[in-house]
Each structure stands twice: as structure tokens, then as C-alpha cells.
Design a protein around this motif. Structure first.
Motif, PDB file in Angstrom:
ATOM      1  N   ASP A   1      39.834   2.133  39.024  1.00  0.00           N
ATOM      2  CA  ASP A   1      38.804   1.428  38.184  1.00  0.00           C
ATOM      3  C   ASP A   1      39.199   0.197  37.338  1.00  0.00           C
ATOM      4  N   ARG A   2      40.155  -0.597  38.075  1.00  0.00           N
ATOM      5  CA  ARG A   2      40.512  -1.953  37.476  1.00  0.00           C
ATOM      6  C   ARG A   2      40.495  -2.787  38.761  1.00  0.00           C
ATOM      7  N   VAL A   3      40.276  -4.191  37.953  1.00  0.00           N
ATOM      8  CA  VAL A   3      40.202  -5.462  38.675  1.00  0.00           C
ATOM      9  C   VAL A   3      41.524  -6.099  38.217  1.00  0.00           C
ATOM     10  N   HIS A   4      41.886  -7.277  38.945  1.00  0.00           N
ATOM     11  CA  HIS A   4      42.823  -8.162  38.210  1.00  0.00           C
ATOM     12  C   HIS A   4      42.287  -9.794  38.410  1.00  0.00           C
ATOM     13  N   VAL A   5      42.833 -10.562  37.538  1.00  0.00           N
ATOM     14  CA  VAL A   5      42.206 -11.645  37.188  1.00  0.00           C
ATOM     15  C   VAL A   5      43.524 -12.671  37.028  1.00  0.00           C
ATOM     16  N   LEU A   6      43.105 -13.911  37.893  1.00  0.00           N
ATOM     17  CA  LEU A   6      44.169 -14.941  37.503  1.00  0.00           C
ATOM     18  C   LEU A   6      43.505 -15.709  36.231  1.00  0.00           C
ATOM     19  N   LYS A   7      44.088 -15.988  35.510  1.00  0.00           N
ATOM     20  CA  LYS A   7      43.443 -16.953  34.268  1.00  0.00           C
ATOM     21  C   LYS A   7      44.158 -18.088  34.147  1.00  0.00           C
ATOM     22  N   VAL A   8      43.585 -19.296  34.409  1.00  0.00           N
ATOM     23  CA  VAL A   8      44.316 -20.694  34.269  1.00  0.00           C
ATOM     24  C   VAL A   8      43.655 -21.504  33.530  1.00  0.00           C
ATOM     25  N   GLY A   9      44.428 -21.957  32.430  1.00  0.00           N
ATOM     26  CA  GLY A   9      43.660 -23.132  31.506  1.00  0.00           C
ATOM     27  C   GLY A   9      43.762 -22.163  29.858  1.00  0.00           C
ATOM     28  N   SER A  10      43.357 -22.922  28.953  1.00  0.00           N
ATOM     29  CA  SER A  10      43.472 -22.433  27.519  1.00  0.00           C
ATOM     30  C   SER A  10      42.656 -21.432  27.281  1.00  0.00           C
ATOM     31  N   ALA A  11      42.978 -20.394  26.689  1.00  0.00           N
ATOM     32  CA  ALA A  11      42.302 -19.122  26.345  1.00  0.00           C
ATOM     33  C   ALA A  11      41.174 -19.752  25.167  1.00  0.00           C
ATOM     34  N   ASP A  12      41.349 -20.935  24.686  1.00  0.00           N
ATOM     35  CA  ASP A  12      40.571 -21.199  23.534  1.00  0.00           C
ATOM     36  C   ASP A  12      39.351 -22.048  24.130  1.00  0.00           C
ATOM     37  N   ALA A  13      39.332 -22.086  25.402  1.00  0.00           N
ATOM     38  CA  ALA A  13      38.548 -23.059  26.323  1.00  0.00           C
ATOM     39  C   ALA A  13      36.893 -22.303  25.755  1.00  0.00           C
ATOM     40  N   ARG A  14      35.969 -23.189  25.549  1.00  0.00           N
ATOM     41  CA  ARG A  14      34.499 -22.791  25.341  1.00  0.00           C
ATOM     42  C   ARG A  14      33.727 -22.322  26.449  1.00  0.00           C
ATOM     43  N   GLN A  15      34.310 -23.050  27.878  1.00  0.00           N
ATOM     44  CA  GLN A  15      33.758 -22.496  29.001  1.00  0.00           C
ATOM     45  C   GLN A  15      34.566 -21.782  29.993  1.00  0.00           C
ATOM     46  N   VAL A  16      34.115 -20.955  30.481  1.00  0.00           N
ATOM     47  CA  VAL A  16      34.987 -20.136  31.807  1.00  0.00           C
ATOM     48  C   VAL A  16      34.277 -20.207  32.982  1.00  0.00           C
ATOM     49  N   VAL A  17      35.010 -20.726  34.114  1.00  0.00           N
ATOM     50  CA  VAL A  17      34.336 -20.662  35.539  1.00  0.00           C
ATOM     51  C   VAL A  17      34.973 -19.266  36.267  1.00  0.00           C
ATOM     52  N   VAL A  18      34.396 -18.259  36.486  1.00  0.00           N
ATOM     53  CA  VAL A  18      34.852 -17.142  37.074  1.00  0.00           C
ATOM     54  C   VAL A  18      34.303 -17.260  38.829  1.00  0.00           C
ATOM     55  N   LEU A  19      35.522 -17.129  39.433  1.00  0.00           N
ATOM     56  CA  LEU A  19      35.605 -17.288  40.810  1.00  0.00           C
ATOM     57  C   LEU A  19      35.834 -15.928  41.715  1.00  0.00           C
ATOM     58  N   VAL A  20      34.987 -15.971  42.835  1.00  0.00           N
ATOM     59  CA  VAL A  20      34.855 -14.746  43.569  1.00  0.00           C
ATOM     60  C   VAL A  20      35.541 -15.060  45.001  1.00  0.00           C
ATOM     61  N   ALA A  21      36.283 -14.300  45.591  1.00  0.00           N
ATOM     62  CA  ALA A  21      36.877 -14.967  46.888  1.00  0.00           C
ATOM     63  C   ALA A  21      35.987 -14.278  48.188  1.00  0.00           C
ATOM     64  N   GLY A  22      35.809 -14.911  49.053  1.00  0.00           N
ATOM     65  CA  GLY A  22      34.957 -14.295  50.231  1.00  0.00           C
ATOM     66  C   GLY A  22      35.765 -13.168  50.982  1.00  0.00           C
ATOM     67  N   GLN A  23      35.196 -12.583  52.110  1.00  0.00           N
ATOM     68  CA  GLN A  23      35.490 -11.611  52.910  1.00  0.00           C
ATOM     69  C   GLN A  23      37.220 -11.954  53.504  1.00  0.00           C
ATOM     70  N   PHE A  24      37.855 -10.603  52.771  1.00  0.00           N
ATOM     71  CA  PHE A  24      39.382 -10.781  52.936  1.00  0.00           C
ATOM     72  C   PHE A  24      40.115 -11.680  52.315  1.00  0.00           C
ATOM     73  N   GLY A  25      39.491 -12.423  51.311  1.00  0.00           N
ATOM     74  CA  GLY A  25      40.229 -13.498  50.597  1.00  0.00           C
ATOM     75  C   GLY A  25      40.432 -12.748  49.258  1.00  0.00           C
ATOM     76  N   ALA A  26      41.456 -13.446  48.575  1.00  0.00           N
ATOM     77  CA  ALA A  26      41.983 -12.788  47.269  1.00  0.00           C
ATOM     78  C   ALA A  26      42.136 -14.054  46.154  1.00  0.00           C
ATOM     79  N   ALA A  27      42.517 -13.472  44.979  1.00  0.00           N
ATOM     80  CA  ALA A  27      42.452 -14.643  44.161  1.00  0.00           C
ATOM     81  C   ALA A  27      43.631 -15.810  44.207  1.00  0.00           C
ATOM     82  N   GLY A  28      44.562 -15.420  44.990  1.00  0.00           N
ATOM     83  CA  GLY A  28      45.554 -16.423  45.155  1.00  0.00           C
ATOM     84  C   GLY A  28      45.048 -17.661  45.855  1.00  0.00           C
ATOM     85  N   GLY A  29      43.990 -17.354  46.651  1.00  0.00           N
ATOM     86  CA  GLY A  29      43.398 -18.703  47.252  1.00  0.00           C
ATOM     87  C   GLY A  29      42.867 -19.763  46.329  1.00  0.00           C
ATOM     88  N   PHE A  30      42.443 -19.090  45.044  1.00  0.00           N
ATOM     89  CA  PHE A  30      41.784 -20.300  44.253  1.00  0.00           C
ATOM     90  C   PHE A  30      43.014 -20.902  43.325  1.00  0.00           C
TER      91      PHE A  30
END
Length: 423
Positions: free
Chosen positions: A43-72
Motif C-alpha cells: 500500500d505504497r507508491v513511489h514518487v520522483l520529486k524534481v525541483g524546489s520543495a518550496d515551489a508553490r505549484q506541483v505538476v503530478v505526472l502519471v505514466a502510461g501502460q507499462f511506463g514508470a516514473a523514470g520516463g519523466f
């Protein structure tokens, strides 16, 4: 990736990008997911976070079929460097908990021995039958945990996006009913990268109009043990992903040496002559790709960039195990309406016509125009009035994620869209 064809490690590192700022903060972290059938550890996911933790905007990206976070990874680093007020989160679904990626942290020869020698931990439908229940409802429940964490109690705006069937997932989130709360109310925008709903993939030859009988038949097969989508099965379910990651690992470390992986490929993927490690990656993804969904155009994406993305080690470019139930649900969600089949499958698509957030849609040459046509349909059927369309017919399905920044039409049109929302 959307393919009707084809880790519990936390790390933090700083990477140099092509943008003027030079360095972008980066971390790959584990986050709580929703409660779902199976061990609590899954019951866990993993997230590649890129950029400042103080940013006021976050873009959350989801991969397609058989795709994973490394593609982003390449895209996320460039976006965060260009937009210092924006952080990018690329999500690895809970399925990646099933993959044994630890061997890829070893040198290429030892990684090859680990995987090609069958020493890794493999999963089978018999060992993880509960994956047969991991459909769109589970994925969106996990994704909502990520979206709410990104929003940080309303301190930050969240733009939800995805690539291919990840774009379908983002739209489904927006139209979903989370126990009386419409998903779109969590969002400040949507970003669709070469995917979507309502015949977005028709130009590639795929339309989805499931009947109740077809849904019942597929549910029966899942119940009988067809837990994993076998679109890319080349031996075991995970064989394709392992071979591609090994090819990338060798190419990234030993580009000009004779390929150590080519001889292990199935006949339909094996090059006809001897190639270098880098040459094998070029062969697999540019010269003779298995299918258009997993190809690159060398005019946009260099073999070296692709090899680094493939090599990982984490996050990876490909998922090992894709649930059949998730494929079924995403197909059933394609009409983007509260249909009888959607209700039968427990899909809560009751707010699709209420969505009112800005929308960005990009299409490559893969679908010959149907991605943006489908996005226009979504806008016309909802309350969306702010729509940005972009396209580049010379780009392949993977190029928007991996292309050189100066040539990446998607990156160069998505950036001003995100900048405007951040104002």
C-alpha cells in the motif's frame, strides 16, 4: 506509455540540467498509498520529486501502460529548471513494489548475471493473485494520496498530467467521485501528453466500447488467473522490461563495446548483425522498434539520453507487472461518462461534465490527430473554457518525454502553459 502491444528504495541527488540554472534538487521517495487487497507493504507508491520543495505549484505526472516514473526524468528536470516556482512529481504506481530492481544497482556484468541467470525475485499470478483487483479505483485512490500531499493543505496548486494512458488516468481523476468530492476540485489544471479519452487513440487503430458481456468475460479470465497484462510477454511477464533496462545499462556505461544483451533477445527483437551496446538501443527504439508506441525519432531523442533513462536504476523507465484489471477499467473509462459498464466495474465517473480547470493537450504523429480531437470533445462536453492545443507530427510517442529540450515541441508549449497557471 499506453500499450495494446508493450521499489522500496529512497534516494536523493542533485543533477545538472540543460537549463541555465544548472542544478535541480531531486529525490525518489516512498509515500503511503490507499488500503487495497494484498500485503500492507504494497500500500505504497513511489514518487520522483524534481525541483524546489518550496515551489508553490506541483505538476503530478502519471505514466502510461507499462511506463514508470523514470520516463519523466529528463522532462521533469527541464521543467523544474525553467520554472523555479514549479516542482514536478512523477508517480510510480504500486505495481513497482513487485519489481526486483536491486540488481540494476550493480555493474552491468553483475546485473546481467543477476537477471539473465534468474537470480532475481519474480512474481507470478499464483504468488500475487490480489493484483487481479488492482484496477482504476485502486490507482486513483493511491493517486489522490499523492495529489493531496502535493497540495499540502492548499498551500500549493496542483496540475495533474500524464502520458498516453496516464493522460486517460488524469482525466478519470478529474471526473471521479471521491466519496462525494469531485476530483477536479483538487486540481488547478490538466496536462495531457499524447493520450486521453473518447477515441483519443482511434488514429492509431484503437477504440474502446466495451459491452457488459465483454467486461464479464474479461473479469472471469482475471478471476481464473490472468492477473497480468501479457501484451509485452517475451518469456515471463517481466522479461521485456528487464531486457530493455539491461540494454540501457550497458549502453550508458559501455557504449562502444559489442552488445552483451543482443544474443538474449527473442527473435523478433534481435538485430540481424553484430551491434555495439549503444547500437542495440538504437536498433530497439529507432531502427526497428517493436511497435510505434515505444519508438523514438533520432532527430529529437539521442540514443545516449534514451540509454540513461533506460538504465535507471530507479526509478525505471518500464513497469514489470501491469494489472489486467487496470487495462479493463481504462478501456471502460474511455467513453468518459457514467455508462452502465463503468458502473458495473465500480468506476465513479460521475463528474466528467463538471470539470472546469484549464486543459493542455499535446499530440505526436502516433494518432494522426485524434488526441487533440478527443481533448476538444472533453472541453465541449464539460465546463472547460481554457484549452491549449499543441502538436508535432514528426515526434513519436516517447519523444515528448525524452527529446532534446531545444527540439521538444511539447516541452516548449507546456512550459508557458504552466508558467501562466503559476502567475
Amino acid at each position: 506509455m499506453r500499450v495494446p502491444w508493450i521499489c522500496a528504495i529512497t534516494m536523493a541527488l542533485a543533477l545538472t540540467t540543460g537549463a541555465a540554472t544548472g542544478k535541480v534538487r531531486e529525490a525518489y521517495v516512498s509515500m503511503p498509498g490507499a488500503d487495497a487487497p494484498g500485503p500492507a507493504a504494497d500500500d505504497r507508491v513511489h514518487v520522483l520529486k524534481v525541483g524546489s520543495a518550496d515551489a508553490r505549484q506541483v505538476v503530478v505526472l502519471v505514466a502510461g501502460q507499462f511506463g514508470a516514473a523514470g520516463g519523466f526524468g529528463p522532462l521533469a528536470r527541464e521543467l523544474a529548471a525553467r520554472l523555479p516556482g514549479t516542482q514536478v512529481w512523477a508517480v510510480d504506481r504500486r505495481e513497482q513494489n513487485l519489481a526486483d530492481l536491486r540488481g540494476f544497482r550493480r555493474p552491468p556484468d553483475r546485473a546481467a548475471d543477476y537477471y539473465l541467470g534468474g537470480r532475481y525475485r519474480a512474481r507470478t499470478p499464483q504468488s500475487v493473485p490480489y493484483v487481479g483487483t488492482w484496477g482504476l479505483g485502486v490507482e486513483l485512490a493511491d493517486l489522490r494520496k499523492v495529489v493531496l500531499a502535493a497540495a499540502d493543505g492548499g498551500r500549493r496548486r496542483v496540475i495533474l498530467g500524464g502520458h498516453s494512458w496516464g493522460a486517460t488516468t488524469a482525466l478519470a481523476y478529474a471526473g471521479w467521485d471521491f466519496d462525494g468530492h469531485p476530483g477536479y476540485r483538487d486540481l488547478s489544471g490538466l496536462a495531457l501528453i499524447d493520450g486521453g479519452v473518447h477515441d483519443a487513440f482511434a488514429g492509431e487503430g484503437y477504440t474502446y466500447r466495451l459491452t457488459a458481456d465483454q467486461a464479464d468475460a474479461r473479469l472471469a479470465k482475471i478471476a481464473d488467473g490472468e492477473v497480468f497484462d501479457k501484451s509485452l510477454t517475451m518469456g515471463r511477464t517481466e522479461t521485456f522490461a528487464i531486457l530493455q533496462q539491461l540494454a540501457g545499462k550497458y549502453a550508458a556505461a559501455l557504449a562502444d563495446e559489442p552488445s552483451a544483451v543482443a544474443g538474449h533477445l527473442p527473435d523478433q527483437l534481435r538485430p540481424p548483425a553484430k551491434v555495439t551496446n549503444e547500437g542495440l538501443v538504437e536498433w530497439l527504439f529507432a531502427t526497428h522498434p517493436l511497435v510505434p508506441d515505444i519508438s523514438v525519432n533520432p532527430a529529437y531523442t539521442s540514443t545516449a539520453t534514451l540509454a540513461r533513462a533506460l538504465a535507471g536504476p530507479v526509478p525505471a523507465l518500464f513497469e514489470w507487472y501491469w494489472p489486467n484489471r487496470l487495462s479493463l477499467d481504462l478501456e471502460a473509462a474511455d467513453p468518459f461518462d457514467d455508462t452502465s459498464v463503468a458502473r458495473k466495474l465500480g468506476l465513479r465517473l460521475t463528474h466528467t461534465r463538471e470539470i472546469d480547470v484549464p486543459l493542455y493537450s499535446f499530440q505526436s504523429g502516433l494518432t494522426h490527430g485524434t488526441v487533440n480531437k478527443a481533448a476538444a470533445w472533453v472541453a465541449a462536453q464539460s465546463r472547460i473554457t481554457d484549452v491549449t492545443y499543441a502538436e508535432d507530427s514528426a515526434m513519436t510517442h516517447l519523444d515528448p518525454l525524452l527529446a532534446a529540450p531545444a527540439k521538444n515541441t511539447m516541452l516548449n508549449t507546456l512550459t508557458p502553459f504552466l508558467a501562466r497557471l503559476a502567475d
